[in-house]
Scaffold this active site. Structure first.
Site, mmCIF file in Angstrom:
data_model
loop_
_atom_site.group_PDB
_atom_site.id
_atom_site.type_symbol
_atom_site.label_atom_id
_atom_site.label_comp_id
_atom_site.label_asym_id
_atom_site.label_seq_id
_atom_site.Cartn_x
_atom_site.Cartn_y
_atom_site.Cartn_z
ATOM 1 N N ARG A 66 4.385 -2.886 3.095
ATOM 2 C CA ARG A 66 3.530 -3.386 2.004
ATOM 3 C C ARG A 66 4.055 -2.974 0.642
ATOM 4 O O ARG A 66 3.877 -3.685 -0.347
ATOM 5 C CB ARG A 66 2.093 -2.908 2.224
ATOM 6 C CG ARG A 66 1.405 -3.631 3.368
ATOM 7 C CD ARG A 66 0.057 -3.035 3.657
ATOM 8 N NE ARG A 66 0.069 -2.152 4.794
ATOM 9 C CZ ARG A 66 -0.784 -1.142 4.975
ATOM 10 N NH1 ARG A 66 -1.703 -0.892 4.077
ATOM 11 N NH2 ARG A 66 -0.715 -0.408 6.057
ATOM 12 N N GLU A 95 -2.070 8.484 8.261
ATOM 13 C CA GLU A 95 -3.474 8.557 8.659
ATOM 14 C C GLU A 95 -3.680 8.140 10.113
ATOM 15 O O GLU A 95 -4.511 8.697 10.808
ATOM 16 C CB GLU A 95 -4.362 7.696 7.739
ATOM 17 C CG GLU A 95 -5.844 7.994 7.923
ATOM 18 C CD GLU A 95 -6.763 7.049 7.177
ATOM 19 O OE1 GLU A 95 -6.291 6.090 6.545
ATOM 20 O OE2 GLU A 95 -7.988 7.261 7.263
HETATM 21 O O1 LIG Z 1 -0.578 8.386 2.953
HETATM 22 P P1 LIG Z 1 -0.314 8.016 4.370
HETATM 23 O O2 LIG Z 1 -1.297 8.587 5.339
HETATM 24 O O3 LIG Z 1 1.109 8.314 4.756
HETATM 25 O O4 LIG Z 1 -0.503 6.441 4.489
HETATM 26 C C1 LIG Z 1 -0.045 5.524 3.538
HETATM 27 C C2 LIG Z 1 0.918 4.535 4.140
HETATM 28 O O5 LIG Z 1 0.310 3.817 5.207
HETATM 29 C C3 LIG Z 1 0.595 2.432 5.066
HETATM 30 O O6 LIG Z 1 1.834 2.091 5.607
HETATM 31 P P2 LIG Z 1 2.137 1.768 7.133
HETATM 32 O O7 LIG Z 1 3.016 2.856 7.673
HETATM 33 O O8 LIG Z 1 0.889 1.455 7.879
HETATM 34 O O9 LIG Z 1 3.128 0.523 7.060
HETATM 35 P P3 LIG Z 1 3.073 -1.026 6.682
HETATM 36 O O10 LIG Z 1 3.190 -1.093 5.190
HETATM 37 O O11 LIG Z 1 4.301 -1.507 7.381
HETATM 38 O O12 LIG Z 1 1.800 -1.655 7.194
HETATM 39 C C4 LIG Z 1 0.627 2.266 3.557
HETATM 40 O O13 LIG Z 1 1.297 1.067 3.183
HETATM 41 C C5 LIG Z 1 1.346 3.508 3.101
HETATM 42 O O14 LIG Z 1 2.751 3.377 3.130
HETATM 43 N N1 LIG Z 2 -7.082 3.480 5.574
HETATM 44 C C1 LIG Z 2 -5.936 2.851 5.282
HETATM 45 N N2 LIG Z 2 -5.946 1.550 4.909
HETATM 46 C C2 LIG Z 2 -4.789 0.913 4.623
HETATM 47 N N3 LIG Z 2 -3.594 1.490 4.675
HETATM 48 C C3 LIG Z 2 -3.544 2.774 5.040
HETATM 49 N N4 LIG Z 2 -2.493 3.616 5.176
HETATM 50 C C4 LIG Z 2 -2.981 4.800 5.585
HETATM 51 N N5 LIG Z 2 -4.316 4.765 5.703
HETATM 52 C C5 LIG Z 2 -4.684 3.506 5.368
#
Ligand SMILES: O=P(O)(O)OC[C@H]1O[C@H](OP(=O)(O)OP(=O)(O)O)[C@H](O)[C@@H]1O
Ligand SMILES: Nc1ncnc2[nH]cnc12
Length: 186
Positions: free
Chosen positions: A74, A111
Site C-alpha cells: 500500500r 499487528e
Molecule cells: O505498524 P505495523 O504493525 O507494522 O503495521 C503497518 C503495516 O501493515 C500494513 O502492511 P501489510 O504488511 O499488511 O502489507 P500490504 O501493504 O501488502 O497490505 C500497512 O500497509 C503497514 O505497512
Molecule cells: N488495523 C490495521 N488496518 C490496516 N492496516 C494495518 N496494518 C497494521 N494494522 C492495520
C-alpha cells in the site's frame, strides 16, 4: 447543542477529516479481533487522493528529502504519487524474495503477523535524505524495519509520513527521535 469534536493529525484537523472521510473500518480482517483500516476509498477518489498528496508535499517542503521510500504494497501507491509531485525518485522496500540484486533484509512483527522486508543494498547514494511513507502506522514493526534497512543501505531517514496512525499500538515509540507525521491519528 452538540458539536463534533475535531479530528487530530500532524497536518491539522481539515486534513485529518479528509483522511477519516475515506477510511473504512472492517472488523475481523485479516484475523478475528483486528479492526482493519481500509484506505482504498482514499486512493480511488481522484480529488481526495490529489489533495492528500499535495498536503504531504506542502507540509514536508520540497527541499527536505531527496528520495521517497514506499513499503510494499500500500505504501507504493503513496510513494509513487508523492515522488512524482515533488520531482524526486522512489525506492521500493519489498517483501522477501522480490528484488533481483544484492539485498539487505529485516524480519519483523506487525499487528497481524510477521514478515521480512528487503531493500537493494545499493539503493541510496551515501547520505541521501529519505522520506518513508506508508498508509498505516500500527505497532511500528514495519516502520522500524524500514528505518533499519534504509540506514543499512546508506540512506539517512529524514522522517516518516503515514496517512493513519493507530495510537493505541504505540508505533511512534519504535521511532523515537524521528520526525513522524500522521495525517490522522486515532
Ligand atoms: O505498524 P505495523 O504493525 O507494522 O503495521 C503497518 C503495516 O501493515 C500494513 O502492511 P501489510 O504488511 O499488511 O502489507 P500490504 O501493504 O501488502 O497490505 C500497512 O500497509 C503497514 O505497512
Ligand atoms: N488495523 C490495521 N488496518 C490496516 N492496516 C494495518 N496494518 C497494521 N494494522 C492495520
Amino acid at each position: 447543542m452538540t458539536s463534533t469534536p475535531s479530528l487530530s493529525g500532524d497536518l491539522g484537523a481539515d486534513v485529518a477529516a479528509l483522511v477519516a472521510s475515506r477510511t473504512l473500518d472492517v472488523p475481523d480482517f485479516p484475523k478475528p479481533g483486528i479492526l482493519f483500516k481500509d484506505l482504498m476509498p482514499l486512493f480511488s477518489d481522484g480529488m481526495v487522493f490529489k489533495e492528500t498528496i499535495d498536503a504531504i508535499a506542502a507540509h514536508r517542503g520540497p527541499d527536505s528529502f531527496d528520495v521517497v521510500v514506499g513499503v510494499e504494497a500500500r505504501g507504493f501507491v503513496i510513494a509513487a504519487a508523492l515522488a512524482y509531485a515533488t520531482g524526486v525518485g522512489v525506492v521500493p522496500i519489498r517483501k522477501a524474495g522480490k528484488l533481483p540484486r544484492k539485498v539487505h533484509s529485516a524480519s519483523y512483527a506487525l499487528e497481524y503477523g510477521e514478515a521480512t522486508l528487503e531493500v537493494h543494498a545499493d539503493a541510496f547514494v551515501a547520505g541521501q535524505r529519505v522520506l518513508v511513507v506508508d498508509d498505516v502506522l500500527a505497532t511500528g514493526g514495519t516502520a522500524k524495519a524500514t528505518l533499519d534497512l534504509v540506514e543499512k543501505a546508506g540512506g539517512t531517514v529524514a522522517g516518516f509520513t503515514v496517512l493513519l496512525e493507530l495510537s493505541f499500538l504505540e508505533g511512534r515509540r519504535r521511532l523515537a527521535g524521528r520526525t513522524v507525521d500522521a495525517l490522522l491519528t486515532v
